[in-house]
Design a protein around this motif. Structure first.
Motif, PDB file in Angstrom:
ATOM      1  N   GLY A  40      23.130  65.276  60.819  1.00 12.38           N
ATOM      2  CA  GLY A  40      23.039  63.820  60.916  1.00 12.38           C
ATOM      3  C   GLY A  40      21.683  63.336  61.405  1.00 12.38           C
ATOM      4  N   ASN A 239      27.415  65.683  67.821  1.00 11.84           N
ATOM      5  CA  ASN A 239      27.831  64.312  67.533  1.00 11.84           C
ATOM      6  C   ASN A 239      27.268  63.338  68.568  1.00 11.84           C
ATOM      7  OD1 ASN A 239      29.273  64.976  65.238  1.00 11.84           O
ATOM      8  ND2 ASN A 239      31.218  65.215  66.316  1.00 11.84           N
ATOM      9  N   LYS A 240      27.363  63.717  69.838  1.00 12.58           N
ATOM     10  CA  LYS A 240      26.895  62.837  70.917  1.00 12.58           C
ATOM     11  C   LYS A 240      25.368  62.745  70.937  1.00 12.58           C
ATOM     12  CE  LYS A 240      30.948  63.537  73.879  1.00 12.58           C
ATOM     13  NZ  LYS A 240      31.393  62.121  73.842  1.00 12.58           N
ATOM     14  N   THR A 242      23.335  63.302  68.387  1.00 12.79           N
ATOM     15  CA  THR A 242      22.910  62.597  67.178  1.00 12.79           C
ATOM     16  C   THR A 242      22.994  61.086  67.370  1.00 12.79           C
ATOM     17  OG1 THR A 242      23.574  64.430  65.730  1.00 12.79           O
ATOM     18  CG2 THR A 242      23.387  62.252  64.721  1.00 12.79           C
ATOM     19  N   HIS A 243      24.077  60.633  67.964  1.00 10.85           N
ATOM     20  CA  HIS A 243      24.259  59.196  68.204  1.00 10.85           C
ATOM     21  C   HIS A 243      23.154  58.655  69.112  1.00 10.85           C
ATOM     22  CE1 HIS A 243      26.264  55.373  68.956  1.00 10.85           C
ATOM     23  NE2 HIS A 243      26.132  55.587  70.258  1.00 10.85           N
ATOM     24  N   GLU A 244      22.905  59.343  70.220  1.00 10.85           N
ATOM     25  CA  GLU A 244      21.887  58.886  71.172  1.00 10.85           C
ATOM     26  C   GLU A 244      20.484  58.949  70.564  1.00 10.85           C
ATOM     27  OE1 GLU A 244      22.330  57.606  74.125  1.00 10.85           O
ATOM     28  OE2 GLU A 244      24.485  57.958  74.356  1.00 10.85           O
ATOM     29  N   ASN A 246      19.558  58.905  67.310  1.00 11.56           N
ATOM     30  CA  ASN A 246      19.350  57.916  66.252  1.00 11.56           C
ATOM     31  C   ASN A 246      19.173  56.517  66.830  1.00 11.56           C
ATOM     32  OD1 ASN A 246      19.395  59.803  64.185  1.00 11.56           O
ATOM     33  ND2 ASN A 246      21.585  59.598  63.817  1.00 11.56           N
ATOM     34  N   ASN A 247      19.836  56.231  67.946  1.00  8.91           N
ATOM     35  CA  ASN A 247      19.618  54.954  68.628  1.00  8.91           C
ATOM     36  C   ASN A 247      18.189  54.864  69.149  1.00  8.91           C
ATOM     37  OD1 ASN A 247      22.102  53.782  68.208  1.00  8.91           O
ATOM     38  ND2 ASN A 247      22.986  54.504  70.141  1.00  8.91           N
TER      39      ASN A 247
END
Length: 405
Positions: A40, A239-240, A242-244, A246-247
């Motif tokens: 991701g 997952n965690k 990737t989220h942080e 990309n933000n």
């Protein structure tokens, strides 16, 4: 891929014991598992932490997979270059080395992370306007034990994130540019929250440095050492992260394209390794049955140094009646591979297999008691290859200079 005990026994007969064996297919599986977990993220790189296992052939294999390299010494850089890694794909993150060694690394063309304010200042005197990474100490206690926890407040590693104002002053005074931010908090980390806390600290610091090209989260992923063992949930972690991440990229100044790097060592090679030893003697005492083998902490120090657990199987008698043994070595110290272990009945001459022997095993070996280091074998495309010869007396004394006495 290694399938059965009979195959391992044949290798012990062919190459002798003690013997390290590495399964390249398992390395490939672990590498692909991590690549897929972080798909991701558009710009994602794995740098193999080669201190885990520096055999030239292991490094060459990682190079064919497309991996980069994490090096912590000038010698690891040189081995990496021998293995075919382009200098730009090697990141050198030393600790407590001289400025002279760092100058050598600059001349070799690799990327550099510095973790010391004094060295950062000295570096700026030699190489003004140069771009480097800095290793941040996030003040996080992580890792299996104190010896493998390297991101806490009293650690010798990294520049405290509270010292960022001092870093900025050095940059202003010297003209050095920050190319990347690095962190590594420990090994065998049980709680992924430790990774997330450290990542958030780096991501926040990155907002103050608008021309950062990479963020390196280090590693420390835990693997299984025994059945039902706790291990790092790579899927949940990715997952965690990737989220942080990309933000961060959405909010980053100048919309620069940042690369996320991780540096697994043990995760990639530990489970690929098998260490075969032969039982020299069965010794009964008033309370213990010892199985004494033809190796010791000179070859395999992790159980003694880190109190690490490594599963032990009797591959010569896998279906025998289980009994309790303490498996020990032949070194003139207390070198215990496994204390009071339930193992299929052991006889003198049996071959024992010690698992998870791919990382920080041969690479931490020595010639203590004037013993020779063992052979290493790699399984590649279904064939076995000798990738390091067993040492001899010639190897042991080759650097000794005799004087007239």
């Amino acid at each position: 891929m290694i399938h059965n005990n009979e195959y391992l026994i044949k290798l012990s007969e062919k190459y002798g014991t003690p013997l390290y064996i590495y399964d390249s297919y398992k390395i490939y599986q672990q590498y692909k598992k991590m690549i897929n977990a972080f798909k991701g993220i558009n710009n994602f790189i794995i740098n193999y932490a080669c201190k885990a296992n520096t055999n030239l052939n292991i490094l060459k294999f990682f190079n064919t997979l497309g991996s980069g390299l994490d090096a912590v010494s000038i010698q690891e850089i040189e081995i990496g270059l021998m293995a075919g890694f382009p200098p730009k794909n090697i990141i050198y993150t030393p600790n407590c080395v001289s400025i002279q060694e760092i100058i050598k690394a600059v001349k070799l063309g690799v990327r550099i992370n510095l973790d010391n304010l004094s060295i950062l200042e000295q570096f700026g005197e030699y190489f003004p306007k140069y771009s480097v990474g800095i290793r941040i100490n996030p003040h996080i206690m992580a890792g299996a034990n104190l010896k493998t926890s390297v991101g806490h407040i009293d650690s010798k590693f990294g520049i405290s994130f509270y010292q960022i104002p001092h870093v900025k002053r050095i940059l202003k005074n010297t003209g050095i540019k920050i190319d990347g931010l690095h962190m590594h908090t420990g090994s065998d980390i049980l709680n992924i929250q430790s990774f997330l806390e450290g990542a958030k600290i780096l991501f926040k610091i990155a907002l103050d440095f608008p021309k950062v090209n990479y963020i390196d989260l280090g590693s420390g992923f835990k693997v299984s050492y025994k059945k039902k063992d706790v291990k790092t949930d790579i899927s949940m972690l990715s997952n965690k992260i990737t989220h942080e991440f990309n933000n961060l990229c959405k909010n980053y100044k100048n919309n620069n394209c940042i690369t996320l790097i991780i540096e697994p060592g043990k995760f990639l090679v530990s489970e690929s390794g098998y260490f075969l030893v032969r039982v020299n003697v069965i010794k009964h005492t008033t309370s213990t049955v010892f199985a004494g083998v033809d190796s010791g902490f000179n070859h395999f120090i992790r159980p003694m140094f880190y109190d690490a657990y490594h599963h032990i199987d009797n591959i010569s008698n896998p279906n025998g009646c289980s009994r309790f043994y303490t498996v020990v070595g032949y070194i003139c110290e207390s070198d215990t591979f496994g204390l009071n272990r339930k193992i299929s009945e052991i006889h003198e001459g049996d071959i024992l297999c010690i698992k998870n022997a791919g990382a920080y095993c041969y690479s931490m070996s020595s010639n203590y008691n004037s013993r020779y280091r063992p052979s290493e074998v790699m399984i590649l495309n279904g064939k076995d290859f000798l990738i390091r010869k067993r040492e001899t007396m010639k190897d042991l004394i080759k650097n000794i200079i005799e004087i007239p006495i």
